[in-house]
Design a protein around this motif. Structure first.
Motif, short mmCIF file in Angstrom:
data_model
loop_
_atom_site.label_atom_id
_atom_site.label_comp_id
_atom_site.label_asym_id
_atom_site.label_seq_id
_atom_site.Cartn_x
_atom_site.Cartn_y
_atom_site.Cartn_z
N ASP A 184 0.86 -1.18 0.00
CA ASP A 184 0.00 0.00 0.00
C ASP A 184 0.89 1.23 0.00
O ASP A 184 2.00 1.21 0.56
CB ASP A 184 -0.90 0.04 1.25
N PHE A 186 1.17 5.52 0.80
CA PHE A 186 0.52 6.61 1.52
C PHE A 186 1.21 7.94 1.25
O PHE A 186 2.41 7.99 0.95
CB PHE A 186 0.47 6.32 3.03
N ALA A 269 -3.55 1.71 7.60
CA ALA A 269 -4.24 2.96 7.27
C ALA A 269 -4.70 3.69 8.52
O ALA A 269 -4.51 4.91 8.66
CB ALA A 269 -5.43 2.67 6.35
N TYR A 291 -4.41 7.37 1.39
CA TYR A 291 -3.93 6.00 1.53
C TYR A 291 -4.43 5.18 0.35
O TYR A 291 -5.62 5.08 0.12
CB TYR A 291 -4.43 5.40 2.84
#
Length: 391
Positions: A184, A186, A269, A291
């Motif tokens: 992920d 961010f 997150a 995010y």
């Protein structure tokens, strides 16, 4: 390694294909010349070729016998935005674009397997050859699925390989369960009132908020994630300010989270949001988090991994097949195909030791052509194992 005269005979030509592709690299979703070259070769081999699936993707099919069973084999088309520093005669002709991950080699392997299967393949069913765009960052595999790849070409299993520098040359690694991580991304914008550096009391300082966040967020892994569940968070960019005598009003911090347990996505997150807001409040600033949930983990199914292990043993010998090794925290969008099909495997082909800057995504990366015949044989053996004659 078992000798295979059919493979040995085409290896020089396959190396030539790879070096042609290497010299003419293209970025994700812009692989027009690469796709045309691949499609041309597949048509030359006599396969049914489809270029209307998804952007620059090329899909080809080959059917033998009467079985309705089908599997997919996948390779990647795209290169990376890297200026090549390797001194090879076939170096990139496009400034700032380079095949620094070996996708050119993976294409050559799959083309070689397609040619040999078309000439005299002994199997019963359909092989779907998938040459996908934009594996790097842009998620071309996900887009192919969204554009109907599997609805149009349903398969029971899907397989792919990746050359792996640092893994013993001539060995194949494949494990049941996670082999590559989810990722992920961010970005946090810390905002406050800018001010002259000589009068800091007249403004806020987003730089201090950003700096405190960079150190504080490391507790996410060390103090909020089960130590038996691998995870890594890396802050990779900080941007803010234009003058050395003015405190900026905005500073951006970017980074990635990687893990094998997809449930950690929500946890990361929430924790990043909590720490960012706390750091911002401490310094009188504000924080806005973006995010982005990225590639899922590459998880080999038990059946797919078992078949890949058998095919690898057929290829390099059982003593050179590794099934117990540390998975990588790197990511791969083959994860989307594995997740959607639900059965299959991703294998590493060892490329041997390399030096600094010579590994994957390095500007001095040089693909080890010795692994091309291994990849071709592996694909051939996967097909024979998955779609045996009379099966």
């Amino acid at each position: 390694m078992q000798e295979n005269d059919r493979v040995t005979a085409i290896v020089p030509e396959a190396i030539g294909w790879r070096r042609h592709i290497h010299a003419n690299p293209e970025l994700g979703f812009a692989e027009h010349e690469t796709a045309a070259f691949v499609a041309g070769k597949l048509r030359e081999f006599g396969l049914a070729v489809h270029t209307d699936i998804s952007v620059t993707a090329v899909v080809a099919t080959l059917t033998r016998g009467t079985s309705r069973r089908s599997i997919a084999l996948r390779a990647e088309l795209d290169a990376l935005p890297i200026k090549e520093a390797a001194k090879v005669e076939y170096a990139s002709r496009k400034d700032g674009v380079m095949h620094a991950c070996g996708h050119d080699g993976h294409m050559a392997m799959l083309l070689g397997a397609a040619r040999l299967l078309a000439e005299s393949g002994s199997f019963d069913g359909t092989v779907v050859f998938v040459f996908q765009p934009a594996e790097e960052v842009l998620g071309g595999g996900k887009k192919m699925i969204e554009d109907g790849l599997l609805a149009r070409f349903p398969v029971e299993q899907v397989f792919a390989v990746h050359n792996w520098p640092g893994f013993p040359e001539g060995h194949v690694g494949v494990r049941a369960g996670p082999q590559m991580a989810a990722v992920d991304d961010f970005e946090i914008a810390f905002r406050g009132n800018g001010c002259h550096a000589a009068m800091p009391h007249l403004g806020d300082d987003p730089l201090l908020a950003a700096a405190s966040f960079v150190t504080a967020i490391q507790r996410l892994v060390s103090r909020s994630v089960d130590p038996l569940s691998p995870a890594v968070l890396s802050v990779t960019q900080i941007h803010g300010g234009r003058f050395n005598n003015f405190v900026p009003g905005e500073v951006k911090v970017e980074g990635t989270c990687r893990f094998y347990d997809r449930a950690l996505s929500d946890h990361c997150a929430a924790e990043i949001e909590r720490v960012a807001q706390a750091c911002a409040a401490m310094h009188g600033a504000s924080a806005a988090l973006t995010y982005k949930r990225g590639y899922p983990p590459v998880v080999n199914s038990p059946d797919g991994a078992a078949l890949a292990v058998q095919a690898a043993a057929d290829t390099v010998g059982a003593d050179r097949v590794l099934t117990e090794f540390q998975p990588s925290m790197g990511c791969e969008d083959f994860a989307y195909l594995l997740q959607a099909v639900g059965n299959g495997a991703y294998a590493w082909i060892g490329a041997g030791d390399v030096g600094p800057g010579e590994g994957l995504h390095g500007d001095r990366f040089v693909f080890n052509d010795a692994v091309i015949p291994i990849g071709i044989r592996f694909f051939l053996n996967v097909v024979e194992r998955a779609l045996p004659p009379g099966g």
